[in-house]
Enzyme design. Structure first.
Site, PDB file in Angstrom:
ATOM      1  N   HIS A 162     -17.837  59.893  45.255  1.00 58.10           N
ATOM      2  CA  HIS A 162     -18.368  60.540  46.463  1.00 58.10           C
ATOM      3  C   HIS A 162     -19.543  61.449  46.113  1.00 58.10           C
ATOM      4  O   HIS A 162     -20.520  61.544  46.852  1.00 58.10           O
ATOM      5  CB  HIS A 162     -17.297  61.392  47.148  1.00 58.10           C
ATOM      6  CG  HIS A 162     -16.122  60.604  47.623  1.00 58.10           C
ATOM      7  ND1 HIS A 162     -16.163  59.826  48.752  1.00 58.10           N
ATOM      8  CD2 HIS A 162     -14.874  60.484  47.128  1.00 58.10           C
ATOM      9  CE1 HIS A 162     -14.990  59.257  48.935  1.00 58.10           C
ATOM     10  NE2 HIS A 162     -14.185  59.637  47.958  1.00 58.10           N
ATOM     11  N   LYS A 163     -19.411  62.133  44.985  1.00 59.51           N
ATOM     12  CA  LYS A 163     -20.511  63.018  44.567  1.00 59.51           C
ATOM     13  C   LYS A 163     -21.765  62.192  44.286  1.00 59.51           C
ATOM     14  O   LYS A 163     -22.857  62.537  44.727  1.00 59.51           O
ATOM     15  CB  LYS A 163     -20.125  63.798  43.302  1.00 59.51           C
ATOM     16  CG  LYS A 163     -19.090  64.897  43.498  1.00 59.51           C
ATOM     17  CD  LYS A 163     -18.922  65.659  42.186  1.00 59.51           C
ATOM     18  CE  LYS A 163     -17.852  66.721  42.228  1.00 59.51           C
ATOM     19  NZ  LYS A 163     -17.646  67.364  40.911  1.00 59.51           N
TER      20      LYS A 163
ATOM     21  N   GLU B 137     -12.131  68.171  28.865  1.00 57.52           N
ATOM     22  CA  GLU B 137     -11.189  69.104  29.495  1.00 57.52           C
ATOM     23  C   GLU B 137     -11.981  70.245  30.133  1.00 57.52           C
ATOM     24  O   GLU B 137     -12.814  70.878  29.480  1.00 57.52           O
ATOM     25  CB  GLU B 137     -10.239  69.661  28.431  1.00 57.52           C
ATOM     26  CG  GLU B 137      -9.076  70.393  29.069  1.00 57.52           C
ATOM     27  CD  GLU B 137      -8.210  71.141  28.057  1.00 57.52           C
ATOM     28  OE1 GLU B 137      -7.391  71.953  28.488  1.00 57.52           O
ATOM     29  OE2 GLU B 137      -8.384  70.897  26.849  1.00 57.52           O
TER      30      GLU B 137
ATOM     31  N   ASP C 170     -19.939  71.015  39.215  1.00 60.21           N
ATOM     32  CA  ASP C 170     -18.589  71.547  39.360  1.00 60.21           C
ATOM     33  C   ASP C 170     -18.535  72.241  40.708  1.00 60.21           C
ATOM     34  O   ASP C 170     -19.416  73.053  41.044  1.00 60.21           O
ATOM     35  CB  ASP C 170     -18.211  72.515  38.237  1.00 60.21           C
ATOM     36  CG  ASP C 170     -16.695  72.651  38.156  1.00 60.21           C
ATOM     37  OD1 ASP C 170     -16.026  71.628  37.936  1.00 60.21           O
ATOM     38  OD2 ASP C 170     -16.176  73.765  38.363  1.00 60.21           O
TER      39      ASP C 170
ATOM     40  N   PHE D  69     -15.269  63.758  52.068  1.00 62.52           N
ATOM     41  CA  PHE D  69     -14.170  63.503  51.131  1.00 62.52           C
ATOM     42  C   PHE D  69     -13.451  64.825  50.869  1.00 62.52           C
ATOM     43  O   PHE D  69     -13.837  65.876  51.387  1.00 62.52           O
ATOM     44  CB  PHE D  69     -14.694  62.884  49.828  1.00 62.52           C
ATOM     45  CG  PHE D  69     -15.555  63.807  48.989  1.00 62.52           C
ATOM     46  CD1 PHE D  69     -16.894  63.984  49.273  1.00 62.52           C
ATOM     47  CD2 PHE D  69     -15.021  64.505  47.905  1.00 62.52           C
ATOM     48  CE1 PHE D  69     -17.698  64.831  48.504  1.00 62.52           C
ATOM     49  CE2 PHE D  69     -15.806  65.344  47.124  1.00 62.52           C
ATOM     50  CZ  PHE D  69     -17.151  65.509  47.426  1.00 62.52           C
ATOM     51  N   GLY D  70     -12.420  64.767  50.051  1.00 58.09           N
ATOM     52  CA  GLY D  70     -11.729  65.980  49.604  1.00 58.09           C
ATOM     53  C   GLY D  70     -11.255  66.871  50.750  1.00 58.09           C
ATOM     54  O   GLY D  70     -10.495  66.439  51.629  1.00 58.09           O
TER      55      GLY D  70
ATOM     56  N   HIS E 151     -22.793  72.989  50.402  1.00 55.40           N
ATOM     57  CA  HIS E 151     -22.960  73.697  49.128  1.00 55.40           C
ATOM     58  C   HIS E 151     -23.771  72.852  48.156  1.00 55.40           C
ATOM     59  O   HIS E 151     -24.668  73.335  47.479  1.00 55.40           O
ATOM     60  CB  HIS E 151     -21.565  74.003  48.554  1.00 55.40           C
ATOM     61  CG  HIS E 151     -20.617  72.833  48.568  1.00 55.40           C
ATOM     62  ND1 HIS E 151     -20.442  72.033  49.673  1.00 55.40           N
ATOM     63  CD2 HIS E 151     -19.835  72.280  47.596  1.00 55.40           C
ATOM     64  CE1 HIS E 151     -19.591  71.068  49.393  1.00 55.40           C
ATOM     65  NE2 HIS E 151     -19.204  71.199  48.135  1.00 55.40           N
TER      66      HIS E 151
HETATM   67  P1  ITT Z   1     -15.824  65.417  38.245  1.00 49.64           P
HETATM   68  O1  ITT Z   1     -15.254  66.617  37.520  1.00 49.64           O
HETATM   69  O2  ITT Z   1     -15.715  64.155  37.476  1.00 49.64           O
HETATM   70  O3  ITT Z   1     -17.219  65.670  38.757  1.00 49.64           O
HETATM   71  P2  ITT Z   1     -13.965  66.145  40.344  1.00 49.64           P
HETATM   72  O4  ITT Z   1     -13.737  65.592  41.713  1.00 49.64           O
HETATM   73  O5  ITT Z   1     -12.756  66.435  39.507  1.00 49.64           O
HETATM   74  O6  ITT Z   1     -14.956  65.144  39.564  1.00 49.64           O
HETATM   75  P3  ITT Z   1     -14.546  68.973  40.346  1.00 49.64           P
HETATM   76  O7  ITT Z   1     -13.813  69.288  39.098  1.00 49.64           O
HETATM   77  O8  ITT Z   1     -15.884  69.633  40.552  1.00 49.64           O
HETATM   78  O9  ITT Z   1     -14.865  67.416  40.460  1.00 49.64           O
HETATM   79  O10 ITT Z   1     -13.597  69.277  41.566  1.00 49.64           O
HETATM   80  C1  ITT Z   1     -14.138  69.400  42.809  1.00 49.64           C
HETATM   81  C2  ITT Z   1     -13.063  69.206  43.861  1.00 49.64           C
HETATM   82  O11 ITT Z   1     -13.391  70.088  44.949  1.00 49.64           O
HETATM   83  C3  ITT Z   1     -13.140  67.801  44.418  1.00 49.64           C
HETATM   84  O12 ITT Z   1     -12.240  66.920  43.767  1.00 49.64           O
HETATM   85  C4  ITT Z   1     -12.808  68.022  45.882  1.00 49.64           C
HETATM   86  O13 ITT Z   1     -11.414  68.073  46.043  1.00 49.64           O
HETATM   87  C5  ITT Z   1     -13.381  69.403  46.156  1.00 49.64           C
HETATM   88  N1  ITT Z   1     -14.755  69.286  46.676  1.00 49.64           N
HETATM   89  C6  ITT Z   1     -15.915  69.498  46.002  1.00 49.64           C
HETATM   90  N2  ITT Z   1     -16.976  69.249  46.779  1.00 49.64           N
HETATM   91  C7  ITT Z   1     -16.479  68.871  47.969  1.00 49.64           C
HETATM   92  C8  ITT Z   1     -17.060  68.470  49.182  1.00 49.64           C
HETATM   93  O14 ITT Z   1     -18.372  68.357  49.314  1.00 49.64           O
HETATM   94  N3  ITT Z   1     -16.259  68.179  50.197  1.00 49.64           N
HETATM   95  C9  ITT Z   1     -14.919  68.255  50.080  1.00 49.64           C
HETATM   96  N4  ITT Z   1     -14.276  68.605  48.973  1.00 49.64           N
HETATM   97  C10 ITT Z   1     -15.050  68.916  47.906  1.00 49.64           C
END
Ligand code: ITT
Length: 203
Positions: free
Chosen positions: A12-13, A41, A70, A151-152, A179
């Site tokens: 999604h990112k 980690e 992040d 997402f998320g 953000h």
């Molecule tokens: P990478 O570390 O591989 O980039 P990750 O998803 O684990 O993938 P993060 O450690 O940065 O990434 O965790 C970010 C979490 O925060 C992500 O899994 C979502 O649950 C939430 N998040 C971040 N940006 C978001 C967004 O734009 N919309 C909704 N939830 C978001």
């Protein structure tokens, strides 16, 4: 053409980065595109530290410029929880579908529903030192999830500036107010100033 690898395992990112850079002469690669496996980690205590951990790990595996992202959701009444633990909190419930409901439940006793998303981008392999960009997006937690977009935590987050829940916002609206959009606009300015990218197609 400026080439950049995104140090994320979150598809999604990658999609949002591609959308936000559309019109620029830049080519994005995901780690998957290049057959790179990298999952360090994330044991930092801040977004800054974890973003640097991810960017540094990938920068060792490629000579191409890299960015790491992040990010997380910070709920003010819960002392900014889940914050840097956003991904791990969701995983602990098997995904955001359940985690989002649990977060709403946890926040029930509190009147203050305010929250903010944060995004910390680290750029490496361009200058000798890493460069970081931070974006914040303020809003509140809804009392039930809405929409199918994003997402998320997007379905439970109402953006103050966009005046809509991210779950109900189009990609264009989320990519204008999020953000990530705020951190990306600083990154774009930085790359433009260095004459590494330019706008070739007006949206
Ligand atoms: P990478 O570390 O591989 O980039 P990750 O998803 O684990 O993938 P993060 O450690 O940065 O990434 O965790 C970010 C979490 O925060 C992500 O899994 C979502 O649950 C939430 N998040 C971040 N940006 C978001 C967004 O734009 N919309 C909704 N939830 C978001």
């Amino acid at each position: 053409m400026f080439e950049l690898v995104v140090a994320t395992n979150n598809a999604h990112k990658v999609k949002e980065y591609q959308e936000m850079f559309s019109g620029y002469d830049i080519k994005f690669y995901s780690m998957k595109d290049l057959g790179i496996v990298c999952n360090p980690e994330e044991n930092g205590k801040t977004y800054e530290e974890n973003s640097l951990i991810k960017a540094s790990a990938l920068a060792k595996l490629t000579k191409l410029p890299v960015i790491a992202d992040d990010s997380g959701l910070n709920v003010v009444a819960l002392n900014n929880f889940p914050g840097i633990y956003s991904s791990r909190y969701a995983d602990s419930y098997g995904g955001n579908k359940v985690a989002n409901l649990e977060l709403i439940k946890k926040l029930k006793p509190y009147e203050d529903k305010s929250a903010f998303f944060a995004c910390l981008i680290t750029l490496m392999n361009v200058e000798e030192k890493p460069v970081q960009f931070k974006g914040i997006c303020r809003g509140k937690i809804l009392d039930k999830p809405v929409g199918e977009g994003g997402f998320g935590y997007d379905p439970i987050f109402y953006s103050e500036e966009a005046k809509i829940a991210f779950g109900e916002a189009s990609p264009e609206i989320k990519n204008k107010y999020s953000h990530r959009a705020k951190a990306v606009s600083q990154l774009i300015e930085y790359l433009k100033n260095k004459r590494l990218i330019e706008l070739v197609n007006e949206k």
